[in-house]
Design an enzyme around this catalytic site. Structure first.
Site, short mmCIF file in Angstrom:
data_model
loop_
_atom_site.label_atom_id
_atom_site.label_comp_id
_atom_site.label_asym_id
_atom_site.label_seq_id
_atom_site.Cartn_x
_atom_site.Cartn_y
_atom_site.Cartn_z
N ASP A 1 26.10 10.47 15.32
CA ASP A 1 27.31 9.65 15.33
C ASP A 1 27.35 8.69 16.52
O ASP A 1 28.29 7.91 16.67
CB ASP A 1 28.59 10.50 15.26
N HIS B 1 22.97 12.18 19.42
CA HIS B 1 23.61 12.67 18.19
C HIS B 1 23.78 11.51 17.21
O HIS B 1 23.97 10.36 17.61
CB HIS B 1 24.98 13.29 18.52
N HIS C 1 23.98 9.34 24.06
CA HIS C 1 23.20 10.53 23.69
C HIS C 1 22.70 10.37 22.27
O HIS C 1 23.05 9.43 21.58
CB HIS C 1 24.01 11.82 23.91
ZN LIG Z 1 30.28 12.21 18.97
ZN LIG Z 2 27.78 14.25 20.53
#
Ligand SMILES: [Zn+2]
Ligand SMILES: [Zn+2]
Length: 247
Positions: free
Chosen positions: A64, A62, A60
């Site tokens: 991080d 995000h 995904h």
């Molecule tokens: Zn994460």
């Molecule tokens: Zn995440």
């Protein structure tokens, strides 16, 4: 096959751990699962040849898990002088997200054509694709509204006769069991010990579903301080940056 945790942390630097990034290698395959913001630092710390990495599989968008892509791209262009093709595989919307993350990190960089062939491959949940010697299957994860960094995947990657599955970030959903079922290696988020929060997985919930997943080997990752303080008392293997798992 061999998986090394480059980054085993969450988004908030818990335990001083780097963001999510796993380096998987076999006789002929070499890929990353996720490329969180600190990934190039982690790869260099461990002396890994970034030019040998064929594919980045992204769960995904995000930071991080995906925020390391601009650093990877610029390092490849200007320092490692990459010539080999690179594949980035992720959920639908990847080309848009790629441009956004490049432009936000290094304005103008999304317009600079790399000297190597870059291919962005979008997948749908439930889809199986054969990519650079890896059979990749994507499963729907539950990690919030798709507009908030999704769609979200759990992944199951099979190469050289072995399978590695990763939950990504997700609250419990059937897709996690499908991804991990009887996998040679199942890397699972265990964000909290037993506290239930939306869009993340806690160990207590994972434990209740383990009999139906029945992975051959389980390693916990993406742990908050709540989990990190219990390391050593848990009956499970836990990730740490640099840890190597043969499977
Ligand atoms: Zn994460
Ligand atoms: Zn995440």
């Amino acid at each position: 096959m061999r998986l090394q945790f480059i980054g085993s942390g969450d988004a908030f630097g818990s335990g001083g751990r780097l963001n999510t990034c796993f380096h998987v290698t076999g006789r002929s395959c070499d890929f990353l699962i996720d490329c969180g913001a600190s990934s190039v630092i982690g790869l260099k710390r461990l002396g890994i040849d970034v030019n040998a990495i064929q594919t980045l599989f992204i769960t995904h968008f995000h930071a991080d898990h995906f925020g390391g892509v601009p650093f990877f791209m610029l390092e490849s262009q200007f320092f490692s002088k990459r010539t080999q093709p690179l594949l980035i595989v992720g959920p639908k919307g990847l080309p848009d997200w790629y441009e956004r993350v490049m432009e936000t990190s290094f304005p103008g960089s999304s317009k600079t054509k790399p000297k190597f062939e870059l291919t962005l491959i979008e997948m749908e949940p439930g889809e199986t694709r054969s990519i650079a010697g890896v059979e990749a299957r994507a499963f729907q994860a539950e990690h919030g509204h798709p507009g908030g960094g999704g769609p979200f995947f759990a992944l199951r990657l099979t190469a050289e006769g072995k399978s590695v599955a990763y939950t990504g970030d997700s609250e419990w959903t059937e897709g996690l069991a499908e991804a991990g079922r009887h996998a040679d290696l199942f890397v699972a988020e265990a964000y909290f010990f037993d506290k239930k929060v939306k869009f993340h997985l806690d160990l207590d919930t994972l434990e209740r579903h383990l009999p139906e997943i029945a992975p051959k080997r389980l390693v916990l990752t993406h742990m908050s301080d709540d989990m990190l303080k219990r390391i050593g008392t848990l009956p499970y293997e836990t990730a740490q940056d640099g840890l190597v798992v043969e499977f």
